[in-house]
Design an enzyme around this catalytic site. Structure first.
Site, short mmCIF file in Angstrom:
data_model
loop_
_atom_site.label_atom_id
_atom_site.label_comp_id
_atom_site.label_asym_id
_atom_site.label_seq_id
_atom_site.Cartn_x
_atom_site.Cartn_y
_atom_site.Cartn_z
N TYR A 1 -25.67 4.07 24.33
CA TYR A 1 -26.69 4.62 23.42
C TYR A 1 -26.24 6.01 22.94
CZ TYR A 1 -29.02 0.43 24.71
OH TYR A 1 -29.29 -0.91 24.88
N ARG B 1 -18.60 -2.35 39.45
CA ARG B 1 -18.61 -3.77 39.83
C ARG B 1 -19.79 -4.52 39.22
NH1 ARG B 1 -19.95 -1.12 44.42
NH2 ARG B 1 -22.18 -1.16 44.79
N GLY C 1 -28.09 8.73 29.33
CA GLY C 1 -26.76 9.08 28.82
C GLY C 1 -25.78 7.95 29.05
#
Ligand SMILES: Cc1cc2nc3c(=O)[nH]c(=O)nc-3n(C[C@H](O)[C@H](O)[C@H](O)COP(=O)(O)O)c2cc1C
Length: 371
Positions: free
Chosen positions: A182, A271, A178
């Site tokens: 995509y 990050r 998920g």
């Protein structure tokens, strides 16, 4: 390397499985399968090199159907041949003491019609193309059309069937992709979903496809064998959401309410410098999602550039730590982390090309020393 690695080497549970340590192979597309999406001997060898006793392996994004838009050399898990191919990979991982989940994937607009079995127009939440060149075609991304509700329902069933196929191949579980722009992520983000029906607009509507896919997959193979990967901070493939904390906060709350016994949820850290324009984000954080979920949680992203963070974040959060690029270049990364051994550098040029180079020829530390 600094600090204690103690937490990283504590056992952990994933669904019904006992891990012996917390270092996880992140799902990594490597495009070494054959032209029918079948993993080969070379693919088995690659995963075997990265398997450890009680370690969790997440295999690469794997097409749920002929319509998923698998890149040349990528795998599927919807034909008998593909299932047979995966059986060998999974057996090798199990023989070496590993636990393995298959990452189930549909590309949506992040592919080309040329990579679909029937060569039909690609689809997504809305008719908006990614404004970039597709590395696998060398051309600008094609314009998708908006999916019909019937097509959404069909893809939900494709995920459920692919999950059953993965279990038939011997996988211990599946991770629903998920994340990273995509298909399911294209519905979640406000930058790619302009629908006005029950799959667009409000957060509840944009999350519906992912939640229906999760429910159908849980129904197909049981909640403890299902996991979900999400990336609220990814800017890859034009992803952006107006209210990330609210959007993914809602998703996590609903997953907890509906399926509290999912094997884990897997988040990509802000990050992470892979596919991100803004590097080293110190403002955004996954903490609210960790706290809401409360169950098994995988943190990925950033551990390649700063391997010392693996021990640190694990110590602070108790999370499992998934590593991508550094695990490509260091098949024995678990040993290296435990013993404070420096890492080999990865070669970006061989991420997606065919053959053993940059795939199965990275040396283990002991081999390097002998060499
Ligand atoms: C070559 C390559 C292939 C990747 N393929 C996938 C994939 O198939 N599925 C996925 O969810 N993420 C994929 N990713 C993202 C990684 O799982 C991971 O989140 C990312 O590399 C950040 O971790 P790192 O900093 O340790 O590399 C890929 C990354 C790379 C570099």
């Amino acid at each position: 390397m600094s600090g204690s690695t103690a937490a990283l080497f504590q056992p952990a549970k994933v669904g019904p499985y006992e891990l012996k340590h917390r270092v996880v192979l992140a799902p990594l597309t490597r495009l070494r399968c054959d032209s029918e999406g079948v993993p080969t001997e070379l693919v088995s060898e690659y995963y075997k090199q990265r398997t450890t006793e009680g370690g969790l392996i997440l295999t690469e994004a794997t097409g749920v159907s002929g319509g998923a838009g698998i890149y040349p050399g990528g795998p599927g898990v919807f034909t008998d041949k593909q299932i047979e191919g995966w059986k060998k990979v999974v057996q090798t991982i199990h023989d070496n003491g590993g636990i393995v989940f298959s990452q189930l994937w549909h590309a949506g607009r992040a592919t080309s019609k040329d990579f679909k079995e029937d060569k039909s127009q690609i689809f997504s939440a809305s008719a908006v193309a990614i404004k970039d060149t597709c590395v696998f075609t060398g051309k600008l991304y094609e314009e998708p059309r908006a999916m019909t509700v019937e097509e959404i329902q069909q893809v939900v069933q494709e995920f459920a069937q692919a999950a059953k196929n993965a279990i038939a191949a011997g996988f211990d579980g599946v991770e629903i992709h998920g994340a990273n722009g995509y298909l399911l992520d294209q519905f979640i983000n406000t930058s790619s979903n302009f629908r006005t029906d029950e799959y667009g607009g409000s957060i509840e509507n944009r999350a519906r496809f992912l939640l229906e896919t999760t429910a159908a997959t849980v129904e197909a193979i049981g909640v403890e064998r299902v996991a979900v990967r999400l990336s609220p901070w990814s800017e890859f493939q034009d992803m952006e959401d107006e209210t990330p904390y609210e959007t993914w906060g809602y998703i996590v709350s609903e997953l907890k309410k509906r399926h509290p016994k999912l094997a884990y949820i897997h988040f990509i850290e802000p990050r992470d410098d892979y596919g991100r324009k803004t590097q080293n984000d110190t403002v955004n954080t996954l903490d609210p999602f960790r706290e809401k979920w409360g169950g098994q949680f995988i943190s990925a992203g950033g551990y390649t550039t700063k391997p010392e963070l693996a021990a640190e974040i694990c110590e602070q959060t108790g999370n499992l730590i998934a590593i991508g690029r550094a695990f490509i270049a260091n098949p024995d990364i678990v040993y290296r982390l435990k013993n404070g051994i420096p890492m080999n550098k990865y070669d970006r040029n061989t991420f997606y090309c065919p053959g053993a180079a940059g795939y199965t020829d990275y040396k283990k530390y002991d081999e390097d020393v002998k060499a």
